[in-house]
Design an enzyme around this catalytic site. Sequence first.
Site, PDB file in Angstrom:
ATOM      1  N   LYS A 133      -4.319   7.920   6.609  1.00 50.76           N
ATOM      2  CA  LYS A 133      -4.251   7.591   8.041  1.00 50.76           C
ATOM      3  C   LYS A 133      -3.222   8.449   8.775  1.00 50.76           C
ATOM      4  O   LYS A 133      -2.931   8.231   9.948  1.00 50.76           O
ATOM      5  CB  LYS A 133      -3.927   6.108   8.223  1.00 50.76           C
ATOM      6  N   GLU A 179       1.156  -0.992  13.794  1.00 50.93           N
ATOM      7  CA  GLU A 179       0.167  -0.382  12.914  1.00 50.93           C
ATOM      8  C   GLU A 179      -1.201  -0.406  13.576  1.00 50.93           C
ATOM      9  O   GLU A 179      -1.615  -1.456  14.065  1.00 50.93           O
ATOM     10  CB  GLU A 179       0.067  -1.077  11.560  1.00 50.93           C
ATOM     11  N   TYR A 209     -10.811  -1.334   9.374  1.00 54.33           N
ATOM     12  CA  TYR A 209     -11.118  -2.368   8.378  1.00 54.33           C
ATOM     13  C   TYR A 209     -12.187  -3.333   8.862  1.00 54.33           C
ATOM     14  O   TYR A 209     -12.715  -4.135   8.085  1.00 54.33           O
ATOM     15  CB  TYR A 209      -9.844  -3.117   7.970  1.00 54.33           C
ATOM     16  N   ASP A 268       0.817  -1.210   0.000  1.00 50.74           N
ATOM     17  CA  ASP A 268       0.000   0.000   0.000  1.00 50.74           C
ATOM     18  C   ASP A 268       0.851   1.260   0.000  1.00 50.74           C
ATOM     19  O   ASP A 268       0.690   2.140   0.845  1.00 50.74           O
ATOM     20  CB  ASP A 268      -0.899  -0.023   1.251  1.00 50.74           C
ATOM     21  N   TYR A 293      -6.381  -3.456  13.004  1.00 56.88           N
ATOM     22  CA  TYR A 293      -7.231  -2.381  12.493  1.00 56.88           C
ATOM     23  C   TYR A 293      -8.695  -2.457  12.897  1.00 56.88           C
ATOM     24  O   TYR A 293      -9.572  -2.054  12.112  1.00 56.88           O
ATOM     25  CB  TYR A 293      -7.090  -2.290  10.967  1.00 56.88           C
ATOM     26  N   TRP A 343      -0.128   4.209  12.761  1.00 58.05           N
ATOM     27  CA  TRP A 343      -0.070   4.252  11.293  1.00 58.05           C
ATOM     28  C   TRP A 343      -0.964   5.345  10.788  1.00 58.05           C
ATOM     29  O   TRP A 343      -2.169   5.321  11.030  1.00 58.05           O
ATOM     30  CB  TRP A 343      -0.517   2.912  10.698  1.00 58.05           C
ATOM     31  N   ASN A 368       7.277  -7.484   6.489  1.00 54.92           N
ATOM     32  CA  ASN A 368       6.077  -6.794   6.964  1.00 54.92           C
ATOM     33  C   ASN A 368       4.859  -7.610   6.557  1.00 54.92           C
ATOM     34  O   ASN A 368       4.606  -7.824   5.373  1.00 54.92           O
ATOM     35  CB  ASN A 368       5.954  -5.395   6.378  1.00 54.92           C
ATOM     36  N   ASN A 395       0.097  -5.547  13.809  1.00 54.88           N
ATOM     37  CA  ASN A 395      -0.651  -4.578  13.009  1.00 54.88           C
ATOM     38  C   ASN A 395      -2.132  -4.933  13.146  1.00 54.88           C
ATOM     39  O   ASN A 395      -2.525  -6.038  12.766  1.00 54.88           O
ATOM     40  CB  ASN A 395      -0.242  -4.640  11.530  1.00 54.88           C
TER      41      ASN A 395
HETATM   42  C1  LIG Z   1      -3.314  -4.735   5.401  1.00 54.01           C
HETATM   43  C2  LIG Z   1      -2.801  -4.260   6.714  1.00 54.01           C
HETATM   44  C3  LIG Z   1      -1.380  -3.803   6.654  1.00 54.01           C
HETATM   45  N1  LIG Z   1      -1.110  -2.383   6.565  1.00 54.01           N
HETATM   46  C4  LIG Z   1       0.025  -2.229   5.649  1.00 54.01           C
HETATM   47  C5  LIG Z   1       0.315  -0.770   5.359  1.00 54.01           C
HETATM   48  O1  LIG Z   1       1.349  -0.655   4.397  1.00 54.01           O
HETATM   49  C6  LIG Z   1      -0.970  -0.103   4.856  1.00 54.01           C
HETATM   50  O2  LIG Z   1      -0.743   1.242   4.492  1.00 54.01           O
HETATM   51  C7  LIG Z   1      -2.024  -0.169   5.974  1.00 54.01           C
HETATM   52  C8  LIG Z   1      -3.307   0.532   5.564  1.00 54.01           C
HETATM   53  O3  LIG Z   1      -4.139  -0.095   4.913  1.00 54.01           O
HETATM   54  O4  LIG Z   1      -3.442   1.736   5.895  1.00 54.01           O
HETATM   55  C9  LIG Z   1      -2.310  -1.612   6.270  1.00 54.01           C
END
Ligand SMILES: CCCN1C[C@@H](O)[C@H](O)[C@@H](C(=O)O)C1
Length: 599
Positions: free
Chosen positions: A572, A508, A474, A166, A470, A553, A413, A468
């Site tokens: 983010k 994250e 998510y 990403d 979310y 993050w 990662n 990590n």
């Molecule tokens: C899929 C979760 C991992 N994470 C990786 C990072 O590089 C992305 O920017 C982040 C996001 O979706 O904001 C998610």
Amino acid sequence: MEQSLLYPVVNAVRTDQKLDGLWRFSFDAVGVGPQEGWAKHLPKAVDMPVPASFNDFFTDKDAREYTGDFWYEKKFFVPADYQGRFVGLRFDAVTHRATIYVDGVKIRSHEGGFLPFVADVTDALHYGEENTVVVQGNNELSREALPAGDTITLKNGKKMVRPFFDFYNYSGINRSVHLITLPVERITDYTTDFTLAGADADVHYTVTTTGDHDVVAVLRDADGQVVAENTGKQGTLHVTDAHLWNVRAAYLYTLTLRITNDTTIVDEYSAEIGIRTIKIVGTEIQVNGQSVYLKGFGRHEDSPFAGRAFDLNVEKKDFSLMQWSGANSFRTSHYPYDEQVYQMADREGFLVIDEVPAVGFKMAAASFLGGLNQSFFKGPWIKPLHAKHLDQITDMIKRDKNHPSVFAWSLLNEPDTVTEESVPYFKQIFAETKDLDPQSRPRTFSLSEDDTIETSKDLDFPDIYLLNRYPGWYHYAGYQISDGEAGLREEMDKWAASGINKPIVFTEFGADTEAGLHKLPSVMWSEEYQVEVLEMFSRIFDSYPFIKGEQVWNFADFQTVEGNMRVNGNKKGIFTRDRQPKAAAFFYHKRWTNIPLDY
Ligand SMILES: CCCN1C[C@@H](O)[C@H](O)[C@@H](C(=O)O)C1
């Protein structure tokens, strides 16, 4: 693996001339460059700044999204008195791969877009004349290279990358290019390690050279006073009443290594070092025997105009904002950053998790982009990928091992860790990298939401667990965030009950936020909602003593591929892409400035 990754210095016996500025640049969509003699001269070209990603300078989409070969050219004068020395062109980073030519002669190739390499041009140059360097670059992605992704060909014949990650596939000569000259008999590497004894400290060093003359090591304090010296390519410098390097309380000595032939200095190399120890003791991360709690960010080398290029002005601003926020650490997500970042972290007393671009090693990410649904580690690409992965870990550790700020190595990662096929890969890479770091710093990787204490097959490998997570974004988002908090607490309770005796750092967590969007009560994408998500995570971090760090993050909004889940990039950020604070910045300024170092 590179022979030497010492950062260029200028002294009585070494020179360093940056070739930054405008180069000539051309795409090569049909790949005619090699047979049309572009290695000697680009027939037609535009001006292109170096260091910079080329993408955002263009106004047409074909150019910005260009995937394939691209060429750079620069003329440079080589003084006659350089003859008889080692002469190299050091590229701090060309993304993702490059072949270097001087006056039409191929010198070498390099794979890996985030680490330096030196082209030995000693025998290719015309001394006392102008010479031409040409770089044939390529930015295609594949499953057998880092970072992982696919390159597809559209019906119109144009290539396009599909990253399994990403962040935007910014490409080009993203960091500085140096014309360096060195003595033929020279220092090519050195290592440092430390033991503390009461108020004193021992600096254990080794030096690698290209010749047989002995080496003198001299250690000076911040006032330039000699505090210790020793003769030998390895040895110990004893420092009485050592001034230790500490988190947000840096102290740097200068180590000078010198090859002498009687009275003449054959070669000399000086660098700043910080005397400190790093240890994992149970669930604690200890610096100089003191437990530390990490407060900070996942970051990107990303800014408007020059894309992924290193920009000292942006870096200075970022450190100023990180200091204001009360942070003490960051992860170089998802690739090694420019050496000057680590030099700044050394001086400012920040702790750094140094990460290789082993990102996208999970087919779920590909399926996120419409890829396959199989174990990434079962693919035919694994063998060539492993070789490049090991090479880039080796060079990252070789390049960054003497920075006091670096306290851990992140080898991947969010890889797939739930399949049996992942285990042999992890076993091999952790075994092969075990002895690369003279200071034996922790090695780790980040675990995604799929990779939990119940599902992951690879939890024995990391020395620290990087999570990590979310909930609130998510999944279990918006008004359902309370279920997200409950779910994460359940997971933390399982970690607590597992008896696993290693630290957890959240590397994250966060929420996309449109700066300036306000809503009462909150809705997703509003600044108020981002703060609510971060408050939820803070409650959880404050509830479990084995959680030893929070790196939100992301530090700033950053560019990604276009998509229906991205609003001109990832939002983010705690700060906007032009480094202005969202409400969350003030939340952390208040929270982190009131959290003690050993929280
Ligand atoms: C899929 C979760 C991992 N994470 C990786 C990072 O590089 C992305 O920017 C982040 C996001 O979706 O904001 C998610």
